[in-house]
Design a protein around this motif. Structure first.
Motif, PDB file in Angstrom:
ATOM      1  N   THR A 184      25.932 -21.206  -6.644  1.00 30.79           N
ATOM      2  CA  THR A 184      24.521 -21.561  -6.694  1.00 30.79           C
ATOM      3  C   THR A 184      24.119 -21.868  -8.126  1.00 30.79           C
ATOM      4  O   THR A 184      24.543 -21.187  -9.063  1.00 30.79           O
ATOM      5  CB  THR A 184      23.610 -20.425  -6.193  1.00 30.79           C
ATOM      6  OG1 THR A 184      23.643 -19.370  -7.159  1.00 30.79           O
ATOM      7  CG2 THR A 184      24.062 -19.880  -4.864  1.00 30.79           C
ATOM      8  N   GLY A 185      23.318 -22.885  -8.279  1.00 32.05           N
ATOM      9  CA  GLY A 185      22.803 -23.225  -9.612  1.00 32.05           C
ATOM     10  C   GLY A 185      22.488 -24.713  -9.712  1.00 32.05           C
ATOM     11  O   GLY A 185      23.329 -25.538  -9.367  1.00 32.05           O
ATOM     12  N   GLU A 230      22.308 -26.366 -12.314  1.00 29.86           N
ATOM     13  CA  GLU A 230      23.077 -26.983 -13.399  1.00 29.86           C
ATOM     14  C   GLU A 230      24.503 -27.342 -12.991  1.00 29.86           C
ATOM     15  O   GLU A 230      25.212 -28.021 -13.721  1.00 29.86           O
ATOM     16  CB  GLU A 230      23.117 -26.027 -14.611  1.00 29.86           C
ATOM     17  CG  GLU A 230      24.069 -24.826 -14.524  1.00 29.86           C
ATOM     18  CD  GLU A 230      23.551 -23.641 -13.685  1.00 29.86           C
ATOM     19  OE1 GLU A 230      22.752 -23.851 -12.748  1.00 29.86           O
ATOM     20  OE2 GLU A 230      23.990 -22.502 -13.942  1.00 29.86           O
ATOM     21  N   ASP A 258      19.181 -24.220  -6.678  1.00 32.49           N
ATOM     22  CA  ASP A 258      18.364 -23.011  -6.844  1.00 32.49           C
ATOM     23  C   ASP A 258      17.016 -23.178  -6.143  1.00 32.49           C
ATOM     24  O   ASP A 258      15.991 -23.411  -6.789  1.00 32.49           O
ATOM     25  CB  ASP A 258      18.121 -22.759  -8.340  1.00 32.49           C
ATOM     26  CG  ASP A 258      19.335 -22.168  -9.037  1.00 32.49           C
ATOM     27  OD1 ASP A 258      19.998 -21.300  -8.460  1.00 32.49           O
ATOM     28  OD2 ASP A 258      19.610 -22.583 -10.178  1.00 32.49           O
ATOM     29  N   GLY A 279      22.801 -16.768  -9.582  1.00 40.64           N
ATOM     30  CA  GLY A 279      21.488 -16.541  -8.988  1.00 40.64           C
ATOM     31  C   GLY A 279      21.223 -15.126  -8.526  1.00 40.64           C
ATOM     32  O   GLY A 279      20.260 -14.872  -7.785  1.00 40.64           O
ATOM     33  N   ASP A 337      16.643 -17.123  -9.977  1.00 42.03           N
ATOM     34  CA  ASP A 337      17.556 -16.244  -9.243  1.00 42.03           C
ATOM     35  C   ASP A 337      16.926 -15.835  -7.907  1.00 42.03           C
ATOM     36  O   ASP A 337      16.173 -14.868  -7.817  1.00 42.03           O
ATOM     37  CB  ASP A 337      17.899 -15.008 -10.091  1.00 42.03           C
ATOM     38  CG  ASP A 337      18.750 -15.390 -11.292  1.00 42.03           C
ATOM     39  OD1 ASP A 337      19.351 -16.477 -11.267  1.00 42.03           O
ATOM     40  OD2 ASP A 337      18.792 -14.614 -12.262  1.00 42.03           O
TER      41      ASP A 337
HETATM   42 MG    MG Z   1      21.927 -19.583 -12.004  1.00 44.17          MG
END
Ligand code: MG
Ligand code: AMP
Length: 420
Positions: free
Chosen positions: A192-193, A195, A235, A259, A266
Motif C-alpha cells: 500500500t502506498g 508513492e 492510500d 500504511g 495510514d
Molecule cells: Mg505509506
C-alpha cells in the motif's frame, strides 16, 4: 545552582506488546486449517503430514546379512564348514542346513532359516567348497534382525511432521507410496502506498519502487505455501476496503506492507476496524513497532506490516512465518539462539527488543563472532542482503560492547526445507 537531573532516554511505549505476548495472542486467534490432499510420498518433501502413520510391517521384513561372507549355525561351534549353496541379494538360498554346512551370502541377502550368524569373508579361507573360519564370531554377528530398523506398529510420522527426505524414505521403505498432507496455504501479498510503482528503469521524483512484494513473496514461498500477488493499493479507504474483501475471499492468510502506522495516509487500521476486526497494532520491537494483526471477513488472518523493507522483513520472520507454520499444524518451537562474540560496540535505547542485521562467522576452532552490517536504518534493503543473521538485543538493554556474548539468530534457522 540547580542540579540537572539526567533522565535516561528510553524507547518504551507502554501500549506496545512484547514479542512473545504478541505471538501468543496471534496464535490463539488463528483459525484451524484442515484442508488435506493425497500425494505420492516421493513428491511430498517439505509438505506437512496430515496423519499419524504407524508401520504396517517390520523393516527389515526378513533376516538378512550385513556383510559379504558365509552364514552358518553358531551352535555347531565348527570352524570347518562345507559351502552348500549361495544366497545373493534378491536370490535366496535353500533354508535348511545340517550340522557342518554353510552358505555363501552377500550383503542384504536373506539368511537361511537354519543359520543365525555370518562370518565376513575377510576372516575365512576357502578352498573349493570348503570353508575355514579363522576366528569364530559371536552368535548373531552381522545379521540384521526382522524389525531392527522399525517394527510393525512403530510410529513412522506424526501428524504435523514437516516431511524431510529421510521421513519420506522411511514411509517408502514400509511400502507407503501415497500420503495425506496439508494443502498448501494460500498467502496473499499486497503493498500500500500512493508513492509505490512496479519496477521500471525510470521513476518520477515522487515515486518509490515497490520492493516489498518481491521481498515478502519470496520469503514466504516454499513447499507448503501458494503465494499470490495482489499488487499495489493506493492510500485511500475505498481501495483498501475492496482489496481486503478480495484478499479475504481468495486466501487463507493475507499480508500487506505500508500504511500501518499513524501517518496522515495510514488507513490500514481504520479499514480493518470497518471490514474485519483489529486485534493488535504495536509490538515492542525494532524495527517493526507498527505491526497490525486482525481478522478479515470469514476470519481470514491479516498482517499489516510496516512499509520500510527491513521492518517488513523482520516482522514477516517473527510473526507471519511462525503463523503459517502454526496454521499448518507444526509444533511451534521457539527458535534456538546461537551465542557469538560481538566484534564492535553497538548501542540501542531500552524499551524494545532490537534485531540488528549482522554478519556471523565461525572460525576454524568453531568459535562464533558477529559484527553489525553498519548503519541500521530500516529503509536499507542492502543491510538485509549483506547480513546472514540478526543480532538480538534484549528490550531492557542499552546495547552491547565489543567482546560481549550476544544472542544471534542465523537466517538459516528460518529456512523452510528440511535437509535430510
Ligand atoms: Mg505509506
Ligand atoms: P509506511 O509504513 O507506509 O509509512 O511506509 C514507510 C516507508 O516505507 C516509506 O518511506 C515508504 O515509502 C516505504 N515503503 C512502503 N512500502 C514500500 C514498498 N512496498 N517497497 C519499498 N518501500 C516501501
Amino acid at each position: 545552582m540547580t542540579k540537572k537531573v539526567q533522565k535516561q532516554a528510553t524507547d518504551l511505549d507502554p501500549s506496545a506488546m512484547s514479542i512473545d505476548a504478541a505471538r501468543n495472542k496471534i496464535f490463539a486467534l488463528l483459525p484451524d486449517f484442515d484442508e488435506t490432499e493425497t500425494l505420492a510420498t516421493a513428491s511430498s518433501r517439505g509438505r506437512i503430514a496430515a496423519d499419524t502413520i504407524v508401520a504396517p510391517n517390520p523393516v527389515p521384513a526378513f533376516r538378512n546379512s550385513a556383510m559379504d561372507g558365509y552364514a552358518f549355525k553358531h551352535e555347531d561351534q565348527l570352524t570347518t564348514l562345507k559351502i552348500i549353496d549361495k544366497s545373493l541379494a534378491g536370490h535366496p538360498s535353500r533354508n535348511q542346513l545340517t550340522s557342518g554346512e554353510c552358505v555363501r551370502i552377500t550383503t542384504g541377502a536373506r539368511l537361511p532359516d537354519d543359520a543365525d550368524t555370518v562370518v565376513q569373508q575377510e576372516n575365512v579361507s576357502v578352498s573349493e567348497q570348503n570353508l575355514v573360519i579363522e576366528k569364530l564370531p559371536e552368535k548373531g554377528f552381522h545379521v540384521r534382525q526382522i524389525g531392527s530398523d522399525l517394527n510393525a506398529g512403530a510410529s513412522l510420522i506424526t501428524s504435523g511432521t514437516h516431511l524431510s527426505p529421510a521421513s519420506l524414505a522411511v514411509l517408502t521403505s514400509h511400502g507407503i507410496s501415497s500420503i495425506s498432507v496439508k494443502k498448501k496455504l494460500k498467502v496473499a501479498v499486497f503493498s500500500t502506498g500512493d508513492e509505490l510503482v512496479d519496477a521500471k528503469p525510470n521513476v518520477n521524483a515522487a515515486q518509490i519502487i515497490d520492493a516489498n512484494r518481491c521481498l515478502l513473496s519470496n520469503m514466504l514461498s516454499n513447499e507448503h505455501t501458494d503465494v499470490f500477488d495482489l499488487g499495489i493499493v493506493a492510500d485511500n479507504l475505498e481501495s483498501l476496503a475492496t482489496k481486503f474483501n478480495e484478499a479475504a475471499s481468495s486466501a487463507d492468510i493475507v499480508l500487506s506492507s505500508g500504511g500501518a502506522s499513524v501517518g496522515d495516509a495510514d488507513y490500514i487500521k481504520t479499514v480493518l476496524e470497518e471490514h474485519g476486526k483489529m486485534h493488535m497494532w504495536k509490538v515492542a520491537m525494532k524495527p517493526g513497532r507498527p505491526l497490525v494483526f486482525g481478522l478479515l471477513q470469514s476470519n481470514t488472518p491479516y498482517f499489516g506490516l510496516p512499509g520500510n523493507p527491513v521492518s517488513a522483513a523482520v516482522t514477516c520472520l517473527q510473526f507471519v512465518k511462525p503463523s503459517i507454520r502454526y496454521m499448518l499444524g507444526q509444533a511451534q518451537a521457539q527458535l534456538p539462539h546461537l551465542s557469538a562474540t560481538l566484534l564492535s560496540d553497538t548501542k540501542k535505547l531500552p524499551g524494545r527488543t532490537e534485531f540488528q542485521r549482522g554478519v556471523l562467522s565461525i572460525d576454524e576452532k568453531g568459535t562464533c563472532s558477529v559484527d553489525s552490517t553498519g548503519v541500521q536504518d530500516s529503509h536499507m534493503i542492502s543491510s538485509l542482503q549483506h547480513a546472514n543473521c540478526f543480532i538480538e538485543l534484549d528490550s531492557d538493554s542499552d546495547g552491547a560492547k565489543a567482546g560481549e556474548q550476544v544472542n544471534v539468530l542465523p537466517f538459516s534457522l528460518f529456512s523452510d526445507l528440511p535437509v535430510l
